[in-house]
Design an enzyme around this catalytic site. Structure first.
Site, PDB file in Angstrom:
ATOM      1  N   LYS A  12       0.853  -1.203   0.000  1.00  0.00           N
ATOM      2  CA  LYS A  12       0.000   0.000   0.000  1.00  0.00           C
ATOM      3  C   LYS A  12       0.883   1.244   0.000  1.00  0.00           C
ATOM      4  O   LYS A  12       1.596   1.499   0.965  1.00  0.00           O
ATOM      5  CB  LYS A  12      -0.905   0.045   1.231  1.00  0.00           C
ATOM      6  CG  LYS A  12      -1.922   1.185   1.126  1.00  0.00           C
ATOM      7  CD  LYS A  12      -2.580   1.562   2.429  1.00  0.00           C
ATOM      8  CE  LYS A  12      -1.875   2.679   3.163  1.00  0.00           C
ATOM      9  NZ  LYS A  12      -1.842   3.981   2.466  1.00  0.00           N
ATOM     10  N   GLU A  39      10.244   0.549  10.286  1.00  0.00           N
ATOM     11  CA  GLU A  39      11.240   1.606  10.103  1.00  0.00           C
ATOM     12  C   GLU A  39      10.517   2.896  10.464  1.00  0.00           C
ATOM     13  O   GLU A  39       9.674   3.365   9.702  1.00  0.00           O
ATOM     14  CB  GLU A  39      11.737   1.592   8.655  1.00  0.00           C
ATOM     15  CG  GLU A  39      13.098   2.227   8.493  1.00  0.00           C
ATOM     16  CD  GLU A  39      13.007   3.700   8.193  1.00  0.00           C
ATOM     17  OE1 GLU A  39      13.026   4.490   9.171  1.00  0.00           O
ATOM     18  OE2 GLU A  39      12.921   4.057   7.021  1.00  0.00           O
ATOM     19  N   CYS A  85      13.528  10.517   7.403  1.00  0.00           N
ATOM     20  CA  CYS A  85      13.497   9.940   8.751  1.00  0.00           C
ATOM     21  C   CYS A  85      14.844  10.093   9.465  1.00  0.00           C
ATOM     22  O   CYS A  85      14.881  10.245  10.678  1.00  0.00           O
ATOM     23  CB  CYS A  85      13.065   8.485   8.697  1.00  0.00           C
ATOM     24  SG  CYS A  85      13.996   7.513   7.520  1.00  0.00           S
ATOM     25  N   GLU A 114       9.610  14.508  16.356  1.00  0.00           N
ATOM     26  CA  GLU A 114      10.001  14.530  14.943  1.00  0.00           C
ATOM     27  C   GLU A 114       9.116  15.529  14.207  1.00  0.00           C
ATOM     28  O   GLU A 114       7.901  15.363  14.111  1.00  0.00           O
ATOM     29  CB  GLU A 114       9.811  13.125  14.348  1.00  0.00           C
ATOM     30  CG  GLU A 114      10.290  13.036  12.921  1.00  0.00           C
ATOM     31  CD  GLU A 114      10.181  11.631  12.329  1.00  0.00           C
ATOM     32  OE1 GLU A 114       9.137  10.987  12.526  1.00  0.00           O
ATOM     33  OE2 GLU A 114      11.145  11.192  11.680  1.00  0.00           O
TER      34      GLU A 114
HETATM   35  P1  NDP Z   1       1.933   7.584   8.825  1.00  0.00           P
HETATM   36  O1  NDP Z   1       2.743   6.778   9.744  1.00  0.00           O
HETATM   37  O2  NDP Z   1       0.551   7.939   9.195  1.00  0.00           O
HETATM   38  O3  NDP Z   1       1.818   6.880   7.369  1.00  0.00           O
HETATM   39  C1  NDP Z   1       2.683   5.903   6.865  1.00  0.00           C
HETATM   40  C2  NDP Z   1       1.863   4.846   6.141  1.00  0.00           C
HETATM   41  O4  NDP Z   1       1.021   4.154   7.067  1.00  0.00           O
HETATM   42  C3  NDP Z   1       0.916   5.416   5.086  1.00  0.00           C
HETATM   43  O5  NDP Z   1       0.819   4.531   3.995  1.00  0.00           O
HETATM   44  C4  NDP Z   1      -0.392   5.464   5.842  1.00  0.00           C
HETATM   45  O6  NDP Z   1      -1.548   5.543   5.055  1.00  0.00           O
HETATM   46  C5  NDP Z   1      -0.333   4.188   6.616  1.00  0.00           C
HETATM   47  N1  NDP Z   1      -1.257   4.133   7.743  1.00  0.00           N
HETATM   48  C6  NDP Z   1      -1.843   5.156   8.414  1.00  0.00           C
HETATM   49  N2  NDP Z   1      -2.664   4.685   9.375  1.00  0.00           N
HETATM   50  C7  NDP Z   1      -2.596   3.341   9.317  1.00  0.00           C
HETATM   51  C8  NDP Z   1      -3.193   2.290  10.055  1.00  0.00           C
HETATM   52  N3  NDP Z   1      -4.048   2.528  11.048  1.00  0.00           N
HETATM   53  N4  NDP Z   1      -2.882   1.023   9.735  1.00  0.00           N
HETATM   54  C9  NDP Z   1      -2.023   0.746   8.742  1.00  0.00           C
HETATM   55  N5  NDP Z   1      -1.434   1.702   7.995  1.00  0.00           N
HETATM   56  C10 NDP Z   1      -1.699   2.988   8.281  1.00  0.00           C
HETATM   57  O7  NDP Z   1       2.717   8.886   8.477  1.00  0.00           O
HETATM   58  P2  NDP Z   1       2.073  10.279   8.045  1.00  0.00           P
HETATM   59  O8  NDP Z   1       1.993  10.274   6.608  1.00  0.00           O
HETATM   60  O9  NDP Z   1       0.802  10.573   8.742  1.00  0.00           O
HETATM   61  O10 NDP Z   1       3.140  11.292   8.600  1.00  0.00           O
HETATM   62  C11 NDP Z   1       3.062  11.683   9.950  1.00  0.00           C
HETATM   63  C12 NDP Z   1       4.409  11.734  10.562  1.00  0.00           C
HETATM   64  O11 NDP Z   1       5.019  10.446  10.507  1.00  0.00           O
HETATM   65  C13 NDP Z   1       5.408  12.606   9.826  1.00  0.00           C
HETATM   66  O12 NDP Z   1       5.279  13.930  10.124  1.00  0.00           O
HETATM   67  C14 NDP Z   1       6.697  12.017  10.308  1.00  0.00           C
HETATM   68  O13 NDP Z   1       6.997  12.511  11.573  1.00  0.00           O
HETATM   69  C15 NDP Z   1       6.396  10.552  10.397  1.00  0.00           C
HETATM   70  N6  NDP Z   1       6.836   9.824   9.201  1.00  0.00           N
HETATM   71  C16 NDP Z   1       7.979   9.107   9.280  1.00  0.00           C
HETATM   72  C17 NDP Z   1       8.451   8.481   8.157  1.00  0.00           C
HETATM   73  C18 NDP Z   1       9.690   7.678   8.187  1.00  0.00           C
HETATM   74  O14 NDP Z   1      10.312   7.480   7.143  1.00  0.00           O
HETATM   75  N7  NDP Z   1      10.107   7.165   9.316  1.00  0.00           N
HETATM   76  C19 NDP Z   1       7.774   8.575   6.862  1.00  0.00           C
HETATM   77  C20 NDP Z   1       6.553   9.330   6.909  1.00  0.00           C
HETATM   78  C21 NDP Z   1       6.127   9.917   8.045  1.00  0.00           C
HETATM   79  P3  NDP Z   1      -2.054   7.010   4.611  1.00  0.00           P
HETATM   80  O15 NDP Z   1      -1.233   7.294   3.441  1.00  0.00           O
HETATM   81  O16 NDP Z   1      -3.471   6.906   4.323  1.00  0.00           O
HETATM   82  O17 NDP Z   1      -1.796   7.920   5.772  1.00  0.00           O
END
Ligand code: NDP
Length: 509
Positions: A205, A280, A314, A411
Site C-alpha cells: 500500500k 522503520e 526519517c 520529529e
Molecule cells: P503515517 O505513519 O501515518 O503513514 C505511513 C503509512 O502508514 C501510510 O501509507 C499510511 O496511510 C499508513 N497508515 C496510516 N494509518 C494506518 C493504520 N491505522 N494502519 C495501517 N497503515 C496505516 O505517516 P504520516 O503520513 O501521517 O506522517 C506523519 C508523521 O510520521 C510525519 O510527520 C513524520 O513525523 C512521520 N513519518 C515518518 C516516516 C519515516 O520514514 N520514518 C515517513 C513518513 C512519516 P495514509 O497514506 O493513508 O496515511
C-alpha cells in the site's frame, strides 16, 4: 501550468520550467486502479481518492481507494502466487534476472517516473532522478545478488554428533508492505527488492498522498516478467487499506515505514495471527560538531542533513549540537546555506527545495515552529510559509532551544533545525545529551580527531552513524533504528532475516 516559477526570497536565478513529457501526461490521463493478481481493477466500493501536486495544492489524479474487500482479493492473489505459482519455486538466478530487468525498465523510464514523483511528492526533479530513481535501481540490483546466496548452514550437533543437521532459509510467505510519502518510489523499491529476492509475494500500500509511481511501477513489474499475483498494489487510506493489511489473517508478515504512532497500531493489528513485523520509524537524529571539525565540510554537511527533501527524511539531522567556541560560526554558515536554497516548484529548473508534501504537513511543521516560539526559541532564519499557493515553508534554524521543548523532542519532519551548544570535553556528557531522545535512527559526528570519532561512534545509540557525513544511504548498508526508531534492519545482508524463515533439519541416517 508548470511553466510558472514561484518567486521566493530564497531564489537566485530566474528560469523557465519544463512542461510534462508525453508519457507522464498519458499516464496521468489514465484510470488509476489497483493492481491485483496482474489485473487493473477498481476498488470494490467504487471509491477514489484525490492525489495532489503539493506545489500548487491542486488535484492531479483520482486513484482507487481500496478497502478491506480489495485487500482480501490482493492477499488471496498473493497467497495463490506464493503457494501455487512459479515464483517461490523459481531459482534464485531467475528471480534475480527479473529484478535486474525491472531495474533496467525503471532506468529506461526514469524521465517519466521522475516527473511523476516530482509532481506528486514535490521533490525536485534532479533529486528524484539522481537519488531516488538511481537508488531504486541500485537496491534492486544489489538485492538481486542475494537471491542466489540465500543459504542455510551445516551444523554439528552438540548432543548427537552422529546425526546430520543443517538449516534451510525459506521465504516467509505473503508480505504486507505499507510505505510513506517522503520517497515513494525508493521506499517501494526498498521494500519490494528483498521480498522478491527471498521468493515472497507482496501486497503493497503506497501512501495516500503519493500513489502514482507505485502504480506505474506495477506496469513495469508486469513488463519485467514477474508473474501475476507476486506483487499487488492497493492504493488507499491507512485506517482502511493499511489497517486491513496489518490485521489480515493470511498475511505472514508486515513491513512498515512511517510514524511511531501508526507503528504501534500495526503491532496491535498484527497480534491476531502473530504475524512477523518489521518497522522503520522516525528519528530525531543528532549532528555533533566538535571545535576541530573542518568547517568547510561541517557547515554544508549539517545544512544538507536537515534541508534535503525539505527535511522530510526519517534520518534528518534535526538536532544540532555545536561546541560553544564555534557555535556562532556554524550557525551563521548554515543560515547562509539556508538562505541560498532555491525553493520552488519541483518541476521548475534550478529548484533545490520543493514544497512539503501536503497541507497537513505544512500545518504540522508550522505548528511546531509556532509552539517553539511560544516556548522561547530564537528564529535565526526562516520559520514562515512561502506564498499562499502550494505548501512551501522556509528553511528554518532555531536557537535557544531546550531539551524539554517539543521542537527538540518530537520529529517535525520538515526543514527545521534545532541548535544547541555544548561546552565541555566530557564525551560521555555530550553523548548523553545526544541520546536524550526516544529515537535512535541516525547521528553524525564532525571532527578531525580519530579518537573522538571512534569513541563517539560507540557512545551514540543509533542505527547509522556518520563521521564527517550524515545519513549515508547505500543498498549494502543495513538501515534501521535503535529504541523507538524501529525493529529490524533493511538493506544489506541483514534484510534477508526480515523475509526468510530458518528451518532446522535433523537427519538420523
Ligand atoms: P503515517 O505513519 O501515518 O503513514 C505511513 C503509512 O502508514 C501510510 O501509507 C499510511 O496511510 C499508513 N497508515 C496510516 N494509518 C494506518 C493504520 N491505522 N494502519 C495501517 N497503515 C496505516 O505517516 P504520516 O503520513 O501521517 O506522517 C506523519 C508523521 O510520521 C510525519 O510527520 C513524520 O513525523 C512521520 N513519518 C515518518 C516516516 C519515516 O520514514 N520514518 C515517513 C513518513 C512519516 P495514509 O497514506 O493513508 O496515511
Amino acid at each position: 501550468m508548470y511553466g510558472r516559477r514561484r518567486r521566493t526570497q530564497h531564489e537566485r536565478a530566474p528560469c523557465s520550467s519544463p512542461s510534462l513529457g508525453a508519457a507522464t501526461t498519458a499516464f496521468l490521463a489514465r484510470q488509476h486502479q489497483a493492481f491485483i493478481g496482474g489485473q487493473w481493477v477498481n476498488a470494490e466500493s467504487g471509491q477514489t481518492l484525490d492525489t495532489f501536486d503539493p506545489g500548487f495544492g491542486r488535484v492531479i489524479a483520482k486513484v482507487a481507494a481500496c478497502d478491506a474487500p480489495d485487500v482480501d482479493k490482493a492477499v488471496a492473489a498473493a497467497r495463490h502466487a506464493f503457494e501455487d505459482g512459479p515464483w517461490s519455486r523459481a531459482s534464485g538466478s531467475d528471480r534475480a534476472r527479473m529484478m535486474w530487468r525491472l531495474a533496467d525498465l525503471i532506468e529506461r523510464h526514469a524521465a517519466e517516473l521522475a516527473e511523476l514523483e516530482s509532481l506528486n511528492n514535490g521533490k525536485p526533479l534532479a533529486a528524484v532522478r539522481n537519488i531516488d530513481i538511481a537508488l531504486s535501481c541500485e537496491v534492486l540490483r544489489y538485492t538481486a545478488g542475494w537471491a542466489t546466496k540465500i543459504t542455510g548452514e551445516t551444523i554439528s550437533l552438540s548432543t548427537a554428533p552422529q546425526m546430520h543437521a543443517f538449516t534451510l532459509r525459506e521465504p516467509i510467505g505473503v508480505i504486507g508492505q505499507i510505505i510513506p510519502w517522503n520517497s515513494p518510489i525508493m521506499m517501494a523499491a526498498w521494500k519490494l527488492a528483498p521480498a522478491l529476492a527471498a521468493g515472497c509475494t507482496i501486497v503493497l500500500k503506497p501512501a495516500e498522498q503519493t500513489p502514482l509511481t507505485a502504480l506505474r511501477l506495477a506496469q513495469l513489474i508486469q513488463e519485467a516478467g514477474i508473474p501475476d499475483g507476486v506483487v499487488n498494489i492497493v492504493p488507499g487510506f491507512g485506517p482502511s487499506a493499511g489497517a486491513a493489511i496489518a490485521a489480515h489473517p493470511d498475511v505472514d508478515k508486515v513491513a512498515f515505514t512511517g510514524s511511531g504512532e501508526v507503528g504501534r497500531l500495526i503491532i496491535q493489528a498484527a497480534a491476531g495471527n502473530l504475524k512477523k513485523i518489521s518497522l522503520e520509524l522516525g528519528g530525531k537524529s543528532p549532528v555533533i560538531v566538535f571545535p576541530d571539525a573542518d568547517m568547510r565540510v561541517a557547515v554544508p554537511g549539517a545544512a544538507r542533513a536537515i534541508f534535503a527533501n525539505s527535511g522530510q527524511v526519517c534520518a534528518a539531522g534535526s538536532r544540532l549540537y555545536v561546541h560553544k567556541s564555534v557555535f556562532d560560526q556554524i550557525i551563521e554558515g548554515i543560515a547562509v546555506e539556508a538562505k541560498k536554497i532555491r525553493v520552488g516548484h519541483a518541476l521548475s529548473d534550478g529548484t533545490q527545495m520543493g514544497p512539503l508534501v501536503s497541507k497537513e504537513q505544512l500545518e504540522r511543521v508550522s505548528g511546531y515552529v509556532e509552539q517553539g516560539q511560544k516556548d522561547g526559541v530564537t528564529v535565526v532564519t526562516g520559520g514562515k510559509r512561502i506564498g499562499d499557493e502550494g505548501y512551501f515553508i522556509e528553511p528554518t534554524i532555531l536557537t535557544n532551544t531546550r531539551p524539554e521543548m517539543s521542537v527538540v523532542r518530537e520529529e517535525i519532519f520538515g526543514p527545521v533545525l534545532c541548535a544547541m551548544t555544548f561546552d565541555d570535553e566530557d564525551l560521555d556528557r555530550i553523548a548523553k545529551e545526544a541520546n536524550r531522545t526516544v529515537y535512535g535512527l541516525a547521528g553524525s559526528v564532525w571532527t578531525r580527531d580519530l579518537g573522538i570519532a571512534h569513541k563517539m561512534v560507540r557512545k551514540i545509540r543509533a542505527g547509522t552513524i556518520g563521521v564527517n557525513v550524515h545519513g549515508s544511504i547505500d543498498p549494502a548498508l543495513p538501515f534501521g533504528g535503535f529504541k523507538q526508531s524501529g525493529w529490524g534492519r533493511e538493506k544489506g545482508r541483514d534484510v534477508l532475516d526480515l523475509y526468510t524463515e530458518v528451518k532446522a533439519v535433523v537427519m538420523s541416517l
